[in-house]
Write an enzyme that holds these catalytic residues in place. Structure first.
Site, PDB file in Angstrom:
ATOM      1  N   PRO A   5       0.833  -1.216   0.000  1.00 55.70           N
ATOM      2  CA  PRO A   5       0.000   0.000   0.000  1.00 55.70           C
ATOM      3  C   PRO A   5       0.868   1.268   0.000  1.00 55.70           C
ATOM      4  CG  PRO A   5      -0.818  -1.584   1.601  1.00 55.70           C
ATOM      5  CD  PRO A   5       0.490  -2.120   1.105  1.00 55.70           C
ATOM      6  N   LYS A   9       0.102   2.732  -6.518  1.00 55.22           N
ATOM      7  CA  LYS A   9      -0.490   1.791  -7.496  1.00 55.22           C
ATOM      8  C   LYS A   9      -1.774   2.357  -8.117  1.00 55.22           C
ATOM      9  CE  LYS A   9      -0.949  -1.792  -4.818  1.00 55.22           C
ATOM     10  NZ  LYS A   9      -0.539  -1.115  -3.555  1.00 55.22           N
ATOM     11  N   ARG A 215      -5.016  29.376 -25.939  1.00 59.45           N
ATOM     12  CA  ARG A 215      -5.095  29.478 -27.396  1.00 59.45           C
ATOM     13  C   ARG A 215      -4.276  30.699 -27.802  1.00 59.45           C
ATOM     14  NH1 ARG A 215     -11.162  29.444 -29.491  1.00 59.45           N
ATOM     15  NH2 ARG A 215     -10.069  29.498 -31.497  1.00 59.45           N
ATOM     16  N   HIS A 216      -3.949  30.781 -29.075  1.00 56.34           N
ATOM     17  CA  HIS A 216      -3.316  31.998 -29.607  1.00 56.34           C
ATOM     18  C   HIS A 216      -4.299  33.167 -29.463  1.00 56.34           C
ATOM     19  CE1 HIS A 216      -6.078  31.483 -32.937  1.00 56.34           C
ATOM     20  NE2 HIS A 216      -5.749  30.203 -32.920  1.00 56.34           N
ATOM     21  N   ASN A 222      -9.739  34.533 -37.692  1.00 52.64           N
ATOM     22  CA  ASN A 222     -10.835  34.443 -36.720  1.00 52.64           C
ATOM     23  C   ASN A 222     -11.840  35.570 -36.981  1.00 52.64           C
ATOM     24  OD1 ASN A 222      -8.618  33.532 -33.964  1.00 52.64           O
ATOM     25  ND2 ASN A 222      -9.743  32.200 -35.362  1.00 52.64           N
ATOM     26  N   GLY A 228      -8.429  27.319 -40.224  1.00 51.05           N
ATOM     27  CA  GLY A 228      -7.122  26.935 -40.770  1.00 51.05           C
ATOM     28  C   GLY A 228      -6.250  28.135 -41.086  1.00 51.05           C
ATOM     29  N   ARG A 267       0.368  32.485 -35.676  1.00 56.53           N
ATOM     30  CA  ARG A 267      -0.457  33.095 -34.620  1.00 56.53           C
ATOM     31  C   ARG A 267      -0.062  32.639 -33.210  1.00 56.53           C
ATOM     32  NH1 ARG A 267      -3.260  29.617 -37.882  1.00 56.53           N
ATOM     33  NH2 ARG A 267      -4.851  28.174 -37.082  1.00 56.53           N
ATOM     34  N   GLU A 287      -2.649  23.316 -35.673  1.00 58.54           N
ATOM     35  CA  GLU A 287      -4.113  23.116 -35.644  1.00 58.54           C
ATOM     36  C   GLU A 287      -4.531  21.931 -36.515  1.00 58.54           C
ATOM     37  OE1 GLU A 287      -6.670  22.979 -34.216  1.00 58.54           O
ATOM     38  OE2 GLU A 287      -7.834  24.821 -34.349  1.00 58.54           O
ATOM     39  N   TYR A 298     -17.371  28.348 -42.090  1.00 61.15           N
ATOM     40  CA  TYR A 298     -18.286  27.206 -41.956  1.00 61.15           C
ATOM     41  C   TYR A 298     -19.456  27.338 -42.938  1.00 61.15           C
ATOM     42  CZ  TYR A 298     -15.747  25.764 -37.748  1.00 61.15           C
ATOM     43  OH  TYR A 298     -14.778  25.351 -36.863  1.00 61.15           O
ATOM     44  N   PHE A 309     -20.082  18.475 -44.326  1.00 59.89           N
ATOM     45  CA  PHE A 309     -20.501  19.330 -43.212  1.00 59.89           C
ATOM     46  C   PHE A 309     -21.382  18.541 -42.238  1.00 59.89           C
ATOM     47  CE2 PHE A 309     -23.161  22.523 -41.144  1.00 59.89           C
ATOM     48  CZ  PHE A 309     -22.182  23.403 -40.697  1.00 59.89           C
ATOM     49  N   HIS A 352      -3.861  25.694 -30.438  1.00 58.49           N
ATOM     50  CA  HIS A 352      -5.092  25.989 -31.175  1.00 58.49           C
ATOM     51  C   HIS A 352      -6.292  25.275 -30.546  1.00 58.49           C
ATOM     52  CE1 HIS A 352      -2.469  27.513 -34.437  1.00 58.49           C
ATOM     53  NE2 HIS A 352      -1.656  26.582 -33.945  1.00 58.49           N
ATOM     54  N   GLN A 353      -7.482  25.709 -30.974  1.00 52.96           N
ATOM     55  CA  GLN A 353      -8.725  25.206 -30.370  1.00 52.96           C
ATOM     56  C   GLN A 353      -8.826  23.681 -30.349  1.00 52.96           C
ATOM     57  OE1 GLN A 353     -13.071  26.939 -30.586  1.00 52.96           O
ATOM     58  NE2 GLN A 353     -12.510  26.174 -32.602  1.00 52.96           N
TER      59      GLN A 353
HETATM   60  O1  G3H Z   1     -10.538  24.178 -37.693  1.00 54.66           O
HETATM   61  C1  G3H Z   1     -10.241  24.872 -36.759  1.00 54.66           C
HETATM   62  C2  G3H Z   1     -10.933  24.903 -35.503  1.00 54.66           C
HETATM   63  O2  G3H Z   1     -10.182  25.450 -34.460  1.00 54.66           O
HETATM   64  C3  G3H Z   1     -11.403  23.542 -35.088  1.00 54.66           C
HETATM   65  O3  G3H Z   1     -12.637  23.793 -34.579  1.00 54.66           O
HETATM   66  O4  G3H Z   1     -13.250  21.412 -34.697  1.00 54.66           O
HETATM   67  O5  G3H Z   1     -14.823  23.122 -33.741  1.00 54.66           O
HETATM   68  O6  G3H Z   1     -14.364  23.027 -36.216  1.00 54.66           O
HETATM   69  P1  G3H Z   1     -13.839  22.783 -34.841  1.00 54.66           P
END
Ligand code: G3H
Length: 440
Positions: A5, A9, A215-216, A222, A228, A267, A287, A298, A309, A352-353
């Site tokens: 113990p 572990k 994040r950056h 953005n 990307g 970035r 990313e 999007y 999509f 990145h996100q």
């Molecule tokens: O593509 C870049 C984004 O930071 C990814 O975000 O997976 O929510 O589309 P997402």
């Protein structure tokens, strides 16, 4: 698992389970003490002591708990094509290990014994204190109680303990971790998965520490809602980069030893550019690659690639952009980063996100399906306080406005209409909140 113990572990079991699950290896932990508690409740009298060597009922409860654990492991394997079951128990002598090996072998299951051997009393003591502070088993117990309880168990098991060695158990595959350090004895490692586990254990850190994530700053892309690319920071993004230097000074203790990791993209490097610390640039932190959709909004993706999509919304973890990556792919390339983060302390990762979602999911044990939907806002410094049995999260907001880059399921519009922050646990504070500054 093998060992006395308070040798870490359960900590190691939990970390290995999280690591393998994160890599999509089905992994389940079986904790002998929870089976023991159930058996003890059913079989023992009020004054019986589970660790009294002369008590027959206690011996029976312990024996049945071991059988229950093995039965549960076999049952679990019946539901899996492949996977890793971690038997978190003391498995203290050769006889019991032989029985485990033979039973599992009869069912076509390979056994890897992982022993934590520690005769450094100061480390055992520190581990007992960690268990008292952070283990759910001792959640409402005083330090005195935990010390006395664990010492009783240690004395009990020490009577039977036979550490593993090549002379007696040379036919088994085993890893012997020495004094909770990176010194290991390894024997007969035979598969890729076993070697990954060895490598992970070598890097494992048992000391509490912080990891910082950001994040950056907001980028030009953005602002335009594009994904990307390799854009520069926006004006507000640069403001965050400057503010980050103050936040590091304000919130990161011992920051003279800080290391800053960024991706290869402009970035993240611009965001770290005011930080006077050693920097490392990792391609693995880039990313998620959006392939043919790189540089699109999007709305444009929904219009030009409607099938993709929808497919991405339906299964965001598995979906791979044409010519690009999926979240699963990102996890695969992040493995060296996780290994290195386990080995380090005092690192600020600026990335990145999507990448942050994957790193955060590892440390916080977030389910694969949920992780791509976590809300990780811009201009926020995330502190992970990594302790033996849990991680405490604090999010420090820079109070510099930024666009939302969050896209909810079923829409191509950006912005959060519902609270998606639930998965990203923790306390939220503001970097300019006077009470926070005063109470620090
Ligand atoms: O593509 C870049 C984004 O930071 C990814 O975000 O997976 O929510 O589309 P997402």
């Amino acid at each position: 698992m093998v060992g006395l113990p308070a040798r870490g572990k359960s900590f190691i079991s939990q970390k290995v389970r999280r690591y393998l699950s994160w890599l999509s290896v089905p992994t389940q932990s079986f904790n002998q003490s929870s089976y023991r508690k159930k058996r003890a409740e059913a079989l023992m009298r009020k004054d019986d002591d589970l660790f009294d060597p002369s008590n027959e009922r206690a011996r029976e409860a312990r024996r049945l708990a071991h059988e229950d654990s093995i039965a549960a492991i076999l049952e679990w394997f019946n539901t899996q094509e492949a996977g890793v079951a971690i038997y978190d128990g003391a498995n203290i002598n050769r006889e019991i290990r032989k029985e485990i090996y033979t039973t599992l072998d009869e069912h076509g299951i390979q056994t890897l014994f992982l022993e934590s051997f520690c005769n450094d009393e100061s480390k055992v003591r520190a581990n007992i204190m960690d268990i008292n502070k952070t283990s759910p088993d001792y959640a409402d117990k005083s330090a005195e109680f935990t010390v006395a309880d664990l010492e009783k168990k240690i004395n009990f098991y020490s009577e039977f303990y036979e550490p593993m060695d090549v002379e007696h158990e040379g036919d088994y595959t085993f890893i012997k971790l020495l004094n909770l350090s990176s010194d290991l004895l390894i024997n007969r490692i035979q598969s890729y998965l076993q070697s990954r586990i060895v490598f992970y254990i070598v890097n494992l850190h048992v000391k509490p520490r912080y990891i910082w994530l950001s994040r950056h700053g907001e980028s030009q892309y953005n602002l335009e809602g594009k994904i990307g690319g390799d854009a520069d920071l926006s004006e507000r993004g640069w403001k965050y980069a400057r503010k980050l230097k103050d936040m590091v000074n304000e919130y990161i203790p011992n920051n003279e030893n800080l290391q800053v990791w960024t991706s290869t993209l402009t970035r993240t490097q611009q965001t770290g550019s005011f930080l006077p610390y050693p920097k490392k640039t990792w391609k693995a932190l880039d990313e998620l690659d959006a392939g043919s959709c790189d540089g699109l909004t999007y709305d444009e993706i929904a219009e030009q690639f409607p099938g993709d999509f929808k497919a991405r919304d339906d299964n965001k973890f598995e979906y791979r952009y044409p010519g690009g990556e999926s979240y699963r792919d990102v996890i695969t390339r992040l493995e060296p980063i996780i290994m290195e983060l386990e080995n380090q302390e005092n690192v600020l990762v600026i990335t990145h996100q999507a990448v942050l979602r994957c790193i955060y999911a590892y440390f916080m044990n977030v389910h694969q399906e949920d992780s791509p939907w976590m809300s990780i806002p811009l201009h926020t410094l995330i502190k992970l306080d990594i302790r033996a049995y849990d991680t405490i999260v604090t999010r420090i907001k820079a109070d510099i406005p930024a666009v939302s880059t969050y896209k909810e399921k079923g829409t191509s519009k950006l912005g959060e209409t519902k609270d998606n922050s639930k998965i990203l646990a923790g306390t939220v504070i503001s970097s300019t909140h006077p009470e926070v500054l005063a109470s620090k």
